[in-house]
Design an enzyme around this catalytic site. Structure first.
Site, PDB file in Angstrom:
ATOM      1  N   GLU A 184       0.601   0.734  -1.109  1.00 14.00           N
ATOM      2  CA  GLU A 184       2.061   0.837  -1.023  1.00 14.00           C
ATOM      3  C   GLU A 184       2.555   2.111  -0.331  1.00 14.00           C
ATOM      4  OE1 GLU A 184       2.772   0.328  -5.195  1.00 14.00           O
ATOM      5  OE2 GLU A 184       3.227  -1.801  -4.953  1.00 14.00           O
TER       6      GLU A 184
ATOM      7  N   TRP B  36       1.459  -9.331  -8.942  1.00 17.00           N
ATOM      8  CA  TRP B  36       0.240 -10.017  -8.484  1.00 17.00           C
ATOM      9  C   TRP B  36      -0.946  -9.686  -9.386  1.00 17.00           C
ATOM     10  CZ3 TRP B  36      -3.470  -7.639  -4.478  1.00 17.00           C
ATOM     11  CH2 TRP B  36      -3.465  -6.241  -4.544  1.00 17.00           C
ATOM     12  N   ASP B  37      -0.781  -8.689 -10.237  1.00 20.70           N
ATOM     13  CA  ASP B  37      -1.823  -8.268 -11.166  1.00 20.70           C
ATOM     14  C   ASP B  37      -2.403  -9.460 -11.936  1.00 20.70           C
ATOM     15  OD1 ASP B  37      -0.047  -6.169 -10.480  1.00 20.70           O
ATOM     16  OD2 ASP B  37      -0.597  -4.982 -12.227  1.00 20.70           O
TER      17      ASP B  37
ATOM     18  N   LYS C 225      -3.113   4.540  -1.136  1.00 23.13           N
ATOM     19  CA  LYS C 225      -2.921   4.582  -2.583  1.00 23.13           C
ATOM     20  C   LYS C 225      -4.006   3.800  -3.313  1.00 23.13           C
ATOM     21  CE  LYS C 225       0.465   3.243  -6.089  1.00 23.13           C
ATOM     22  NZ  LYS C 225       1.692   2.498  -6.338  1.00 23.13           N
ATOM     23  N   GLN C 226      -4.321   2.613  -2.810  1.00 24.76           N
ATOM     24  CA  GLN C 226      -5.243   1.738  -3.544  1.00 24.76           C
ATOM     25  C   GLN C 226      -5.984   0.830  -2.570  1.00 24.76           C
ATOM     26  OE1 GLN C 226      -1.461   0.105  -5.291  1.00 24.76           O
ATOM     27  NE2 GLN C 226      -2.736  -1.697  -5.604  1.00 24.76           N
TER      28      GLN C 226
HETATM   29  O1  IFM Z   1       1.057  -4.502  -8.771  1.00 20.26           O
HETATM   30  C1  IFM Z   1       0.862  -3.138  -8.875  1.00 20.26           C
HETATM   31  C2  IFM Z   1       0.856  -2.545  -7.497  1.00 20.26           C
HETATM   32  O2  IFM Z   1      -0.187  -3.074  -6.720  1.00 20.26           O
HETATM   33  C3  IFM Z   1       0.719  -1.050  -7.571  1.00 20.26           C
HETATM   34  N1  IFM Z   1       1.790  -0.487  -8.358  1.00 20.26           N
HETATM   35  C4  IFM Z   1       1.820  -1.012  -9.731  1.00 20.26           C
HETATM   36  C5  IFM Z   1       1.937  -2.516  -9.726  1.00 20.26           C
HETATM   37  C6  IFM Z   1       1.898  -3.037 -11.160  1.00 20.26           C
HETATM   38  O3  IFM Z   1       0.667  -2.788 -11.742  1.00 20.26           O
END
Ligand code: IFM
Length: 733
Positions: free
Chosen positions: A468, A326-327, A581-582
């Site tokens: 995640e 999705w990046d 995590k994010q």
């Molecule tokens: O798409 C990301 C994900 O959100 C977090 N882990 C790494 C992936 C690739 O950058």
């Protein structure tokens, strides 16, 4: 204008991998890691190719590295001088990131004085199959020099070797290395020729998978001897005539000469900067980091294709399986949308062309519609493994659910297509299949909806949001909101497509469009979107999140029993805590900030930021952008730099156990761009017009950039207390 150069004078073996990423040059067709000419596969040199993959045995399928046509080293008076084996007396590498040119300058002490090698190289932005290199040697004393130069078919791979065979041959004045891949039998052809303006003797040797010219001459002290190398890269996926094309290309390059092709390459880069440069007065660090980020995105933009996307680690190698996440749509797309919409279209066409793979994935999981791959490779194959992480304690693979449960991936595709429509004002992509993609994604989410009998609302259960660490949760706010956005997008797309009779008719054969509109409308209204908590205005990330242990990141990390243990998943120590995590809720609030009060934006930023590990390079930019929207540019600033400097700092993770996971971070680069433009400058569309609402950090005196909107080019100048948007007229490309 600043230097537009990054450089390094240290020669440290441990920097070999990070330098490979930091000093990358590329042109979208290939990425050349910033390693030295003499490096062999142990030092991770790579000419990483876009869009071609191979699998050997049960190992992960990964993208291909071409045979290394840059391979070169020297001998002086019978003794080799090369890194990393021979310690130099001085060493300097540099990248001109305005023009994508990599330089090295290394001297070694010999018994009779110094010998110096200077080299520069680029992957032509003007001709995507071409690499050119100038390699110069100068010694303090007269002596016999041998240059060994050719093609190294011993390619660095993570899960290779991918070439079952390597044909090495010579047809004067060209040498060839053609690798034949294991799975699809692709032919990856590298051709090489050279030019010098001094006399030398030449031999050609083939050893194992290397074909090397031995160029010998008597060097005079103080004279610089220049070798020009022209390298062509073609594959059988490009053309069945790859051998002739690769030959023609380098002979033409040689006859035009190095300076000519360098000029054309630089001119192409200047064209890119004319539109995409962001000028920041008052803060050179930000200006450098931001334009360096933009450089990386330009270097991996697929301009040679009309349907191709960008992997999460760009073209820096095989980590993350060279897969598209999705990046691309959520983090990288905006730069291209705003400065080169044709590239944005190419990225999105890739999703249109891989719709069948997404439909198959949905079907395999028992759903209808389109469930896009979490890690998409050639043809839309989902490369994501069921076991993405190794348990450091048992050495056993751990079941992770990224592939099965990160259903928000389909909404990212929808978001990208709709954004393209909004910013270009064109329906071309919708007509060329984008409309159907959106309908299929909406069908997928519709099929996922769950209704409890006593509640008049729909829910989404058993998903993973952007964070995640918490797997298989119910009603992740981000996912639910994006599903709602998908339903709404599908409704407007069906309306838009009704203006195109033939297409509408064709779609009507496949779908009952009126009925779909009705059910999507119902779903959009009834899907449950977690609301801000009445007391503290915070949105719960998913059902039950508020009940988890509220431990600080620092405290949590003290509980780790192994420095590399995974914090998420079933047994991860973060899974039962509020540590994420994010950016998750914060990502949602960023995308839909207009729908929430400033108080809600702020309260959620304040709540989630200290609980976010920023363990992904995708995280900081989301917090930075939301901080701008909350009028906190000083809080946004360090997070912006974290994103913009992700590939400059060398502090990103390079290894997971024994697996190399380094590479460039194009999503962070794109996130930095978004933060500058949509955060600090506050650009958005309001009532069909471009609008800015600036919030510059105190260090920035002014900022200037250009944007293409609905086909017109706009110049935007922002000062501390004023902002001007100037329409420069139709953008001609
Ligand atoms: O798409 C990301 C994900 O959100 C977090 N882990 C790494 C992936 C690739 O950058």
């Amino acid at each position: 204008m600043g230097k537009w150069i990054i450089e390094d004078k240290e020669c440290l073996a441990e920097k070999i991998t990070s330098d490979g990423n930091k000093y990358l040059v590329g042109n979208g067709y290939m990425g050349i890691r910033g390693t030295l000419q003499e490096y062999k596969k142990e030092e991770f040199p790579a000419i990483n190719l876009a869009g071609l993959y191979d699998q050997v045995g049960d190992a992960w399928r990964e993208p291909l590295n071409a045979p290394n046509g840059l391979y070169t080293y020297i001998e002086f008076e019978g003794k080799q001088y090369r890194l990393p084996q021979h310690l130099p007396s001085s060493h300097h590498i540099a990248l001109d990131y305005r023009h994508g040119i990599f330089y090295r300058d290394t001297s070694w002490e010999t018994e009779v004085g110094k010998i110096r090698v200077k080299a520069e190289r680029f992957a032509s932005l003007d001709e995507c199959h071409l690499i050119a290199m100038k390699y110069s040697i100068c010694s303090d004393a007269d002596g016999r020099v041998r240059i060994y130069t050719g093609i190294d078919g011993e390619v660095w791979d993570i899960n290779g070797p991918h070439y079952d065979e390597m044909w090495l041959s010579e047809t004067k004045p060209i040498i060839y290395g053609v690798g034949i891949t294991h799975e699809c039998k692709y032919k990856i052809c590298v051709s090489e020729t050279y030019d010098v303006d001094f006399n030398l003797d030449e031999d050609i040797i083939i050893e194992g998978r290397k074909i090397v010219r031995v160029l010998s001459f008597e060097a005079k002290a103080g004279i610089s001897y220049d070798l020009y190398k022209y390298i062509g890269v073609y594959t059988s996926k490009d053309t069945s005539d790859y051998l002739n094309e690769a030959s023609r290309l380098i002979l033409e390059a040689k006859s035009n000469g190095y300076d000519y092709i360098l000029r054309k390459h630089k001119n192409k880069w200047e064209e890119k900067w004319k539109v995409s440069q962001v000028t920041i007065e008052g803060d050179d660090i930000s200006m450098e980091a931001l334009n360096y980020s933009i450089y990386h995105l330009h270097s991996i933009a697929p301009r040679h294709a009309d349907s191709l996307s960008i992997p999460a680690r760009g073209l820096s190698g095989q980590t993350y399986k060279g897969a598209v996440f999705w990046d691309t749509e959520m983090f990288m797309l905006d730069l291209f949308l705003f400065t080169e919409p044709d590239v944005a279209k190419t990225l999105l066409k890739y999703r249109i062309d891989t719709l069948d793979g997404a439909k198959k994935k949905a079907k395999d999981y028992g759903y209808c519609g389109a469930f896009y791959p979490w890690e998409s490779q050639e043809g839309g194959y989902d490369a994501c493994s069921d076991y993405n992480v190794v348990d450091v304690f048992t050495g056993r693979p751990m079941r992770t659910y990224f592939k099965d449960k990160q259903v928000h991936i389909s909404s990212a595709v929808v978001y990208g297509i709709m954004r393209y429509v909004d910013y270009t004002g064109n329906y071309d992509l919708l007509i060329e299949g984008g409309g159907q993609v959106i309908i299929e994604c909406a069908r997928f989410y519709y099929d996922l909806l769950i209704k409890k009998v006593h509640l008049d609302r729909y829910e989404l259960h058993d998903v993973i949001g952007p964070d995640e660490y918490h797997e298989r949760v119910n009603n992740n706010a981000y996912t639910n909101k994006m599903a709602k956005y998908t339903f709404q997008s599908a409704i407007s797309v069906i309306d838009i497509l009704s203006q195109f009779d033939a297409l509408y008719e064709e779609l009507s054969q496949q779908y009952d469009l009126l009925w779909l509109k009705q059910i999507f409308q119902d779903a959009a209204v009834k899907i449950y979107i977690p609301e801000p908590d009445e007391k503290n205005q915070v949105i719960e990330q998913f059902d039950g999140y508020f009940g988890l242990e509220d431990v600080s990141i620092e405290e949590l990390k003290k509980r780790m029993l192994h420095e590399k243990e995974y914090l998420g998943g079933a047994y991860g120590i973060a899974s039962h805590s509020k540590v994420i995590k994010q950016a998750d809720v914060v990502t949602m609030l960023n995308l839909f900030s207009d729908e929430y009060s400033m108080e809600v934006l702020l309260k959620n930023w304040e709540y989630y930021e200290p609980r976010t590990e920023h363990g992904s390079s995708l995280s900081a930019c989301m917090y930075s952008m939301l901080a701008c929207k909350c009028q906190m540019p000083e809080k946004a600033y360090p997070l912006f730099l974290k994103s913009a400097r992700a590939d400059l700092r060398e502090s990103t993770k390079q290894w997971a156990g024994l697996i190399y996971i380094g590479g460039t971070h194009p999503a962070a680069a794109g996130g930095a761009y978004m933060t500058a433009i949509e955060g600090f400058a506050g650009l958005r569309i309001k009532d069909g017009k471009l609008n800015v609402n600036p919030n510059l950090p105190s260090k920035w005196n002014s900022m200037a950039f250009k944007i293409i909107y609905h086909g017109d080019l706009y110049e935007i100048n922002i000062e501390k207390n004023s902002a001007k948007i100037n329409n420069l007229g139709r953008y001609k490309g």
